[in-house]
Design a protein around this motif. Structure first.
Motif, mmCIF file in Angstrom:
data_model
loop_
_atom_site.group_PDB
_atom_site.id
_atom_site.type_symbol
_atom_site.label_atom_id
_atom_site.label_comp_id
_atom_site.label_asym_id
_atom_site.label_seq_id
_atom_site.Cartn_x
_atom_site.Cartn_y
_atom_site.Cartn_z
ATOM 1 N N ILE A 175 -87.550 -79.960 -29.480
ATOM 2 C CA ILE A 175 -86.718 -78.968 -30.158
ATOM 3 C C ILE A 175 -87.627 -78.108 -31.032
ATOM 4 O O ILE A 175 -88.342 -78.625 -31.897
ATOM 5 C CB ILE A 175 -85.640 -79.647 -31.023
ATOM 6 N N ALA A 176 -87.605 -76.772 -30.810
ATOM 7 C CA ALA A 176 -88.436 -75.849 -31.573
ATOM 8 C C ALA A 176 -87.589 -75.165 -32.643
ATOM 9 O O ALA A 176 -86.490 -74.677 -32.372
ATOM 10 C CB ALA A 176 -89.071 -74.816 -30.660
ATOM 11 N N ILE A 177 -88.111 -75.155 -33.881
ATOM 12 C CA ILE A 177 -87.418 -74.549 -35.019
ATOM 13 C C ILE A 177 -88.379 -73.573 -35.695
ATOM 14 O O ILE A 177 -89.470 -73.954 -36.109
ATOM 15 C CB ILE A 177 -86.974 -75.616 -36.036
ATOM 16 N N ARG A 178 -87.934 -72.308 -35.813
ATOM 17 C CA ARG A 178 -88.754 -71.329 -36.519
ATOM 18 C C ARG A 178 -88.392 -71.405 -38.003
ATOM 19 O O ARG A 178 -87.286 -71.047 -38.419
ATOM 20 C CB ARG A 178 -88.507 -69.920 -35.986
ATOM 21 N N LEU A 179 -89.315 -71.926 -38.811
ATOM 22 C CA LEU A 179 -89.067 -72.045 -40.235
ATOM 23 C C LEU A 179 -88.960 -70.655 -40.885
ATOM 24 O O LEU A 179 -89.618 -69.702 -40.455
ATOM 25 C CB LEU A 179 -90.193 -72.833 -40.904
ATOM 26 N N GLN A 180 -88.099 -70.573 -41.907
ATOM 27 C CA GLN A 180 -88.003 -69.314 -42.637
ATOM 28 C C GLN A 180 -89.350 -68.972 -43.270
ATOM 29 O O GLN A 180 -89.988 -69.814 -43.904
ATOM 30 C CB GLN A 180 -86.918 -69.404 -43.717
ATOM 31 N N THR A 181 -89.750 -67.718 -43.097
ATOM 32 C CA THR A 181 -91.067 -67.292 -43.561
ATOM 33 C C THR A 181 -91.044 -67.031 -45.066
ATOM 34 O O THR A 181 -90.096 -66.420 -45.581
ATOM 35 C CB THR A 181 -91.494 -66.009 -42.832
ATOM 36 N N PRO A 182 -92.064 -67.491 -45.794
ATOM 37 C CA PRO A 182 -92.136 -67.193 -47.238
ATOM 38 C C PRO A 182 -92.257 -65.687 -47.479
ATOM 39 O O PRO A 182 -92.570 -64.901 -46.563
ATOM 40 C CB PRO A 182 -93.390 -67.935 -47.695
ATOM 41 N N ASP A 183 -92.045 -65.269 -48.724
ATOM 42 C CA ASP A 183 -92.088 -63.841 -49.066
ATOM 43 C C ASP A 183 -93.435 -63.218 -48.747
ATOM 44 O O ASP A 183 -93.505 -62.061 -48.311
ATOM 45 C CB ASP A 183 -91.773 -63.664 -50.560
ATOM 46 N N LEU A 184 -94.519 -63.967 -48.949
ATOM 47 C CA LEU A 184 -95.857 -63.427 -48.672
ATOM 48 C C LEU A 184 -96.284 -63.621 -47.228
ATOM 49 O O LEU A 184 -97.394 -63.238 -46.846
ATOM 50 C CB LEU A 184 -96.882 -64.087 -49.603
ATOM 51 N N GLY A 185 -95.419 -64.197 -46.397
ATOM 52 C CA GLY A 185 -95.786 -64.468 -45.022
ATOM 53 C C GLY A 185 -96.700 -65.687 -44.926
ATOM 54 O O GLY A 185 -97.031 -66.336 -45.923
ATOM 55 N N TRP A 186 -97.114 -65.969 -43.705
ATOM 56 C CA TRP A 186 -98.023 -67.099 -43.491
ATOM 57 C C TRP A 186 -99.465 -66.594 -43.451
ATOM 58 O O TRP A 186 -99.768 -65.587 -42.827
ATOM 59 C CB TRP A 186 -97.709 -67.828 -42.190
ATOM 60 N N GLY A 187 -100.344 -67.324 -44.114
ATOM 61 C CA GLY A 187 -101.773 -67.004 -44.075
ATOM 62 C C GLY A 187 -102.507 -67.940 -43.130
ATOM 63 O O GLY A 187 -102.827 -67.600 -41.990
ATOM 64 N N ASN A 188 -102.745 -69.171 -43.564
ATOM 65 C CA ASN A 188 -103.424 -70.164 -42.724
ATOM 66 C C ASN A 188 -102.750 -71.511 -42.936
ATOM 67 O O ASN A 188 -103.001 -72.193 -43.944
ATOM 68 C CB ASN A 188 -104.911 -70.255 -43.078
#
Length: 821
Positions: A621-634
């Protein structure tokens, strides 16, 4: 070579007895492997509670099988000893499981193997052995192996000891020795006979005990079991003799007849006469199913004087050195008592009667010290080189002859001698190179063997210097030097002698460094394909192992199937389109330790913040986590405690740790930052993290460890940037250091109950460090790579520990497992 004189005996309620259950000694049977032919095998099992008749019968049958297991096992001596001990442990475990009452066969084990002039001892449980020698006495006892012994679990905790034997040395084997038995109290016993040593041991304590006393005298590997001689006792009604019983003097100065009695002061603890029980050569037929009655020989009533022990008393009566007295006197041959002591004995009794042959005793050759041996080898090397030069000269002459032969066979002057035919020349052209290569190869191999043996002698000399040294640093230096020399020796080949010496040296160095060495075996028969590169492993609720392959981003499931593991080819967990979500290569994985309806056992995350929940019975099962305000870095790592998921982003501009509520593994909420405005500066260098309940541990690339208490309200997160590592010193004082020196920690995980602990992987030292939850160092763990047929091709890259105590190692595409002690 030595003869062994043994006296097993015990004291209970001030009564002496010599029937010790669990004692066996044996020479090699006729049908055994060539490298075991000259070994003498001794086993001494001490039960922690009184043995019942059914258990005694079981021991009587299983001890000979353990002995057979040793002589049938190939490889180094230490390996054969360990496998025979594991065999006995497994048999006792199976016996205990069948008992209706609680297991009673639980005890300590000592195994000693005499090989040439070397004794190899293995201890399991609360046991002690004393080496009493004029060159220095030693007490072998290691509290780190605990008192568990054998018969409790399949994980056998043991310790090896190695000693060099000299003429007149004694070894005392005992479980739970009396407190007054110390090196100092026995310091004067190196010149005493077994009879006087017996008296010394008895006089030193009022406690009950059982022991086996062994004396080494020049001979031809015969074994002599001694027993009490009570022919001169006034009254005797039982084979169990009171300590204060009056006994004849060992030497009869008045030449009185054996029937005459001599009474000694009862207050004097007697130097009892000890009589030899002759040992015969065992048959190759099976001895495994002999009934108990086979072992009940007429030993209780047959207590007669023995010339062997009498001679031994004469040898040491005036405390002469053993070597001097032995040169002056030889035991007289008397009937069958002087036949070679070759056979298998349990508690001093023969297993079966065998026909014996009288063998003429060989004159003992003087012992050559190591310097003489080295000098002889150097002279031998010179002879080999001279032989090599002669061969070179011979080959030159053959070459000149062939040139002449060729010239004569070439058409030319009519007066030249007849030439060879074409067939003859072809034969010469083929046979000469083969001869040249054979001679050169022989010389080369002889030279390699010679150098290998020289290096082993040099390494042994370093070990002897380490044993004699009293300074800790000097001991370590000598042992390390011996290990380096063995590495050099094995470039010229390998041998059982080098393997055994390496094991001893490595064990000593491990002991000094606090290293626990784990025997391992391949996890999967046949292994994995070489393109795989495992960078992380985890275990879920069961014993199954999940490995993340960095090269493909997939997870490999290895299912526990006794005795090893198998690959689950139907398990799907990796990049691809799952439902409407596309998953990239996974960068980290985490076990799911809570029960769930989908049988989800593991989760992974990719670089884009997509969480993948993998099940053992369906598609992931694939779940796209809600992205933080600054987005993902590493995205570097994830951690899960059963109800909250934590994601570490160590990007320079996006550094933070985000928490997602589990919500029945839906993770559909918004991320909550742990730090808000007070984001630690260390986050960009955090390389791994793990979680236990509400404590989040962060590992930095410099090896420093931080701990944050996440609590129920993430805003109130409190962090200790440097908790340090605790080490308990010899004076029981806790020392805290910021980092473990000479290490490169790059992985961190905590095992689940029943034994939650912190583990860190050190890629520099190729080791695993075990800490308690209070971050106190418990031990350093290293795999015993010598237990493998082939060495790993890559460095240690991942490790995990299951709740039951199975530890797994990954070396790139190669995986292994073993049992923690």
């Amino acid at each position: 070579m030595f003869d062994l004189y043994l006296y097993p005996f015990g004291i209970k309620n001030k009564q002496e007895y010599s029937k010790i259950p669990g004692f066996l000694i044996s020479t090699a049977p006729k049908k055994t492997s060539r490298n075991r032919m000259d070994d003498i095998f001794l086993l001494y099992y001490t039960n922690y509670e009184e043995i019942r008749p059914t258990e005694l019968e079981f021991l009587t049958q299983i001890l000979p099988k353990t002995r057979d297991h040793y002589f049938k096992t190939s490889g180094p001596i230490t390996t054969a000893i360990k496998k025979s001990a594991e065999f006995l442990n497994d048999q006792i475990l199976q016996f205990n499981l069948k008992q209706l009452k609680r297991p009673n066969l639980v005890g300590a084990l000592q195994i000693m193997v005499m090989h040439e002039n070397e004794a190899y001892l293995m201890h399991a449980g609360e046991v002690t052995s004393f080496l009493l020698s004029r060159n220095g006495s030693e007490r072998h006892y290691d509290p780190t192996i605990g008192s568990q012994g054998i018969g409790v679990s399949r994980g056998l905790r043991y310790k090896f000891h190695h000693v060099s034997i000299n003429t007149g040395d004694r070894i005392v084997l005992v479980s739970k020795p009396p407190k007054k038995w110390t090196i100092n109290s026995m310091s004067g016993s190196t010149r005493l006979s077994i009879s006087h040593l017996r008296r010394l041991l008895i006089s030193e304590t009022d406690q009950d005990f059982e022991t086996v006393v062994i004396q080494f005298r020049p001979g031809n590997r015969s074994v002599h079991i001694l027993k009490l001689n009570t022919d001169s006792v006034e009254t005797r009604k039982s084979p169990i003799q009171p300590i204060s019983e009056s006994i004849d003097e060992l030497v009869n100065p008045t030449n009185q007849k054996p029937s005459e009695k001599t009474t000694i002061d009862p207050a004097y603890i007697p130097s009892a006469n000890l009589e030899e029980i002759p040992i015969e050569t065992p048959s190759s037929e099976s001895i495994e199913n002999l009934p108990i009655s086979t072992f009940q020989e007429k030993r209780d009533d047959d207590w007669s004087e023995s010339s062997i022990e009498s001679q031994q008393e004469n040898d040491f009566k005036e405390e002469q050195p053993a070597s001097e007295s032995l040169e002056k006197k030889e035991p007289k041959e008397q009937g069958e008592n002087n036949d070679l002591g070759r056979g298998i004995f349990i508690s001093g009794k023969r297993l079966k009667e065998y026909q014996t042959k009288r063998v003429k005793k060989e004159r003992t050759k003087p012992r050559i010290n190591q310097d003489q041996i080295v000098a002889q080898l150097i002279r031998f090397r010179a002879v080999i080189r001279k032989f090599s030069n002669n061969v070179t000269s011979l080959l030159k002459k053959i070459e000149n002859g062939l040139v002449t032969l060729y010239a004569r066979s070439t058409p030319g002057d009519i007066n030249q001698k007849p030439s060879l035919s074409g067939t003859g020349m072809l034969f010469v052209a083929l046979i000469v190179p083969i001869f040249v290569v054979a001679v050169a190869l022989t010389v080369y191999l002889q030279n390699k063997t010679e150098i290998h043996q020289e290096k082993i002698l040099e390494a042994r000399n370093q070990v002897n210097l380490a044993v004699e040294s009293e300074d800790y640093a000097t001991k370590v230096a000598y042992y390390q030097s011996a290990l380096d020399i063995l590495d050099e020796a094995e470039t010229y080949g390998s041998s059982d002698a080098s393997n055994d010496l390496r094991y001893i040296v490595q064990s000593q160095l491990d002991s000094f460094s606090g290293i626990t060495r784990i025997d391992i075996q391949p996890t999967v028969a046949g292994g994995l394909v070489k393109k795989i590169s495992i960078t992380k492993m985890v275990t879920a609720l069961g014993e199954d192992v999940y490995a993340l392959d960095e090269s493909t981003g997939h997870v490999i499931r290895m299912m526990a199937t006794k005795p090893d593991f198998t690959i689950d080819n139907d398990f799907i967990c990796g990049p691809g389109k799952h439902g409407e979500v596309i998953v990239s290569n996974l960068v980290d994985i985490e076990p799911v330790t809570v029960q769930n309806s989908e049988d989800i056992s593991i989760m992974g995350i990719d670089e884009n913040g997509v969480l993948l929940l993998c099940s053992t019975r369906g598609t992931p099962i694939a779940i796209r986590l809600q992205t933080p305000d600054l987005g993902w870095g590493n995205i570097q790592a994830i951690a899960f405690n059963g109800y909250s998921l934590f994601v570490l982003d160590n990007g320079i501009n996006t550094r933070d740790i985000y928490a997602y509520e589990g919500n029945a593994l839906s993770f559909n909420g918004a991320p909550a930052t742990l730090f808000e405005q007070n984001i630690p500066e260390i986050l960009p260098i955090v390389i791994d993290m793990t979680l236990y309940q509400e404590d989040l541990y962060l590992l930095r690339d410099n090896g420093m460890l931080s701990r944050c208490n996440v609590g129920n309200n993430f805003i109130e997160t409190k962090c200790n940037a440097d908790i340090g590592y605790g080490r308990i010193q010899l004076d029981q004082v806790r020392e805290v250091v910021p980092v473990i020196e000479n290490t490169q920690m790059n992985q961190l995980f905590i095992t689940q109950p029943p034994d939650p602990s912190i583990y860190l992987l050190d890629t520099q030292g190729q080791a695993v460090y075990h800490f308690s939850l209070a971050v106190n160092l418990q031990k350093q763990i290293k795999p015993n790579l010598n237990s493998l047929l082939f060495q790993p091709e890559r460095p240690l890259s991942a490790v995990t520990v299951s709740p039951s105590g199975t530890i797994h190692f990954a070396y790139g595409h190669q995986t292994y497992f073993g049992e923690l002690p």
